[in-house]
Design an enzyme around this catalytic site. Sequence first.
Site, PDB file in Angstrom:
ATOM      1  N   SER A 140       0.861  -1.186   0.000  1.00  0.00           N
ATOM      2  CA  SER A 140       0.000   0.000   0.000  1.00  0.00           C
ATOM      3  C   SER A 140       0.898   1.237   0.000  1.00  0.00           C
ATOM      4  O   SER A 140       2.028   1.181   0.501  1.00  0.00           O
ATOM      5  CB  SER A 140      -0.855  -0.004   1.257  1.00  0.00           C
ATOM      6  N   TYR A 153      -1.558  -1.079  10.438  1.00  0.00           N
ATOM      7  CA  TYR A 153      -1.771  -1.409   9.022  1.00  0.00           C
ATOM      8  C   TYR A 153      -0.580  -0.942   8.168  1.00  0.00           C
ATOM      9  O   TYR A 153      -0.010  -1.711   7.402  1.00  0.00           O
ATOM     10  CB  TYR A 153      -3.064  -0.758   8.526  1.00  0.00           C
TER      11      TYR A 153
HETATM   12  N1  LIG Z   1      -9.045  -0.553  -0.484  1.00  0.00           N
HETATM   13  C1  LIG Z   1      -8.000   0.273  -0.421  1.00  0.00           C
HETATM   14  O1  LIG Z   1      -8.139   1.502  -0.381  1.00  0.00           O
HETATM   15  C2  LIG Z   1      -6.598  -0.296  -0.426  1.00  0.00           C
HETATM   16  C3  LIG Z   1      -5.522   0.575  -0.608  1.00  0.00           C
HETATM   17  C4  LIG Z   1      -4.220   0.070  -0.627  1.00  0.00           C
HETATM   18  C5  LIG Z   1      -4.017  -1.289  -0.455  1.00  0.00           C
HETATM   19  N2  LIG Z   1      -5.081  -2.119  -0.277  1.00  0.00           N
HETATM   20  C6  LIG Z   1      -4.804  -3.544  -0.083  1.00  0.00           C
HETATM   21  O2  LIG Z   1      -5.464  -4.282  -1.097  1.00  0.00           O
HETATM   22  C7  LIG Z   1      -5.825  -5.578  -0.606  1.00  0.00           C
HETATM   23  C8  LIG Z   1      -7.295  -5.813  -0.853  1.00  0.00           C
HETATM   24  O3  LIG Z   1      -8.031  -4.798  -0.182  1.00  0.00           O
HETATM   25  P1  LIG Z   1      -9.605  -4.637  -0.378  1.00  0.00           P
HETATM   26  O4  LIG Z   1      -9.930  -3.227  -0.059  1.00  0.00           O
HETATM   27  O5  LIG Z   1     -10.011  -5.212  -1.678  1.00  0.00           O
HETATM   28  O6  LIG Z   1     -10.136  -5.533   0.836  1.00  0.00           O
HETATM   29  P2  LIG Z   1     -11.598  -6.161   1.058  1.00  0.00           P
HETATM   30  O7  LIG Z   1     -12.609  -5.544   0.134  1.00  0.00           O
HETATM   31  O8  LIG Z   1     -11.830  -6.100   2.534  1.00  0.00           O
HETATM   32  O9  LIG Z   1     -11.381  -7.663   0.618  1.00  0.00           O
HETATM   33  C9  LIG Z   1     -10.541  -8.470   1.369  1.00  0.00           C
HETATM   34  C10 LIG Z   1     -10.684  -9.895   0.884  1.00  0.00           C
HETATM   35  O10 LIG Z   1      -9.910 -10.718   1.777  1.00  0.00           O
HETATM   36  C11 LIG Z   1     -10.770 -11.710   2.327  1.00  0.00           C
HETATM   37  N3  LIG Z   1     -10.395 -11.989   3.693  1.00  0.00           N
HETATM   38  C12 LIG Z   1     -10.458 -11.132   4.747  1.00  0.00           C
HETATM   39  N4  LIG Z   1     -10.033 -11.774   5.860  1.00  0.00           N
HETATM   40  C13 LIG Z   1      -9.706 -13.045   5.479  1.00  0.00           C
HETATM   41  C14 LIG Z   1      -9.241 -14.193   6.164  1.00  0.00           C
HETATM   42  N5  LIG Z   1      -8.990 -14.164   7.471  1.00  0.00           N
HETATM   43  N6  LIG Z   1      -9.046 -15.323   5.466  1.00  0.00           N
HETATM   44  C15 LIG Z   1      -9.315 -15.366   4.141  1.00  0.00           C
HETATM   45  N7  LIG Z   1      -9.749 -14.332   3.428  1.00  0.00           N
HETATM   46  C16 LIG Z   1      -9.955 -13.186   4.098  1.00  0.00           C
HETATM   47  C17 LIG Z   1     -12.177 -11.106   2.262  1.00  0.00           C
HETATM   48  O11 LIG Z   1     -13.137 -12.146   2.350  1.00  0.00           O
HETATM   49  P3  LIG Z   1     -14.620 -11.787   2.902  1.00  0.00           P
HETATM   50  O12 LIG Z   1     -15.304 -11.106   1.780  1.00  0.00           O
HETATM   51  O13 LIG Z   1     -15.189 -13.092   3.242  1.00  0.00           O
HETATM   52  O14 LIG Z   1     -14.410 -10.913   4.124  1.00  0.00           O
HETATM   53  C18 LIG Z   1     -12.115 -10.401   0.911  1.00  0.00           C
HETATM   54  O15 LIG Z   1     -12.278 -11.311  -0.128  1.00  0.00           O
HETATM   55  C19 LIG Z   1      -5.441  -5.584   0.881  1.00  0.00           C
HETATM   56  O16 LIG Z   1      -4.188  -6.194   1.047  1.00  0.00           O
HETATM   57  C20 LIG Z   1      -5.367  -4.106   1.225  1.00  0.00           C
HETATM   58  O17 LIG Z   1      -4.508  -3.851   2.318  1.00  0.00           O
HETATM   59  C21 LIG Z   1      -6.368  -1.656  -0.263  1.00  0.00           C
END
Ligand SMILES: NC(=O)c1ccc[n+]([C@@H]2O[C@H](COP(=O)([O-])OP(=O)(O)OC[C@H]3O[C@@H](n4cnc5c(N)ncnc54)[C@H](OP(=O)(O)O)[C@@H]3O)[C@@H](O)[C@H]2O)c1
Length: 263
Positions: A140, A153
Amino acid sequence: MKQLTVLITGASEGLGKSFAIESAKRGLGLVLVSLPNSGLEHLANYLRVNFNSKVFCIEMDLTKNTSASEIFEKLMANKIEVNVLINNAGLGNWSWFEDKNVDFYRTQIDLNITNTVLLTRLFLNHIDKSEASYILNVGSLGGHFIVPKKQVYGATKSFIGYFTRCLQLELSGTNVHISLLSPGGINTKPELLVMNNELKGFAKATILEADYVAKAAMDGMLKGKKEIIPGFANRFLVMLDKIIPGFLKEIIIRRKLKSILTT
Ligand SMILES: NC(=O)c1ccc[n+]([C@@H]2O[C@H](COP(=O)([O-])OP(=O)(O)OC[C@H]3O[C@@H](n4cnc5c(N)ncnc54)[C@H](OP(=O)(O)O)[C@@H]3O)[C@@H](O)[C@H]2O)c1
């Protein structure tokens, strides 16, 4: 060249789901991993029907001690060879350190750090090193900057950055290509969309859609790019960070912190 098969963690929602669709569009085989009852089979059927994809689903809590080894045991038992690993699953927060309890931080560290390290380690055992293979670690921009309210985080994402850069050196000259994805804000879920919509000016320009980020990340990974920072505004921020002296950055952060505290 062998057909590529990608293992994507956290594939049911957000960026992981966009990675799954982008991979299917490119004709890759897929192994999707997410929590039980998160709608993985529904997504898998969508990919099978629309892209004729081969999809294998693993429903598993990735914070479990044994999850990484169980995943590779399942792949072996089903004779599935993966040659692309996307370590995407991650848990964020936007809260003061004392507002979350010990269990929250344990889960965050287990998911963002431990699971990424162990899956990467076992992936390196699993692959045929005479063929090209790829690892994409989702970090990130938060890992580049000091951001109050993202204390643990951001630190987990700094870890991912350090870990990835070290492995790039250790694996240089091999067929294993490892990339770091450092995105800024992404509109992955309704609460983020609401928060991001309130941003103005340059801050707003740093926010991107998940499909755009997934495509840019896969393009970069397959080209063997070391770090992928989607979006011009985000690349500009990283460049600024390199040239602004530390004391000035601290003043800017303290001012920002003051405005957060008084709102
Ligand atoms: N969104 C942002 O602004 C942003 C910015 C920079 C980096 N990122 C990074 O991008 C990545 C994806 O982020 P996102 O925003 O797409 O997250 P998200 O919408 O919360 O999706 C996370 C995914 O991981 C799964 N997950 C969560 N806990 C888990 C566990 N214990 N075991 C297995 N699967 C699990 C979730 O499943 P469920 O649906 O069942 O919960 C979901 O499929 C992350 O690494 C995040 O740090 C995000």
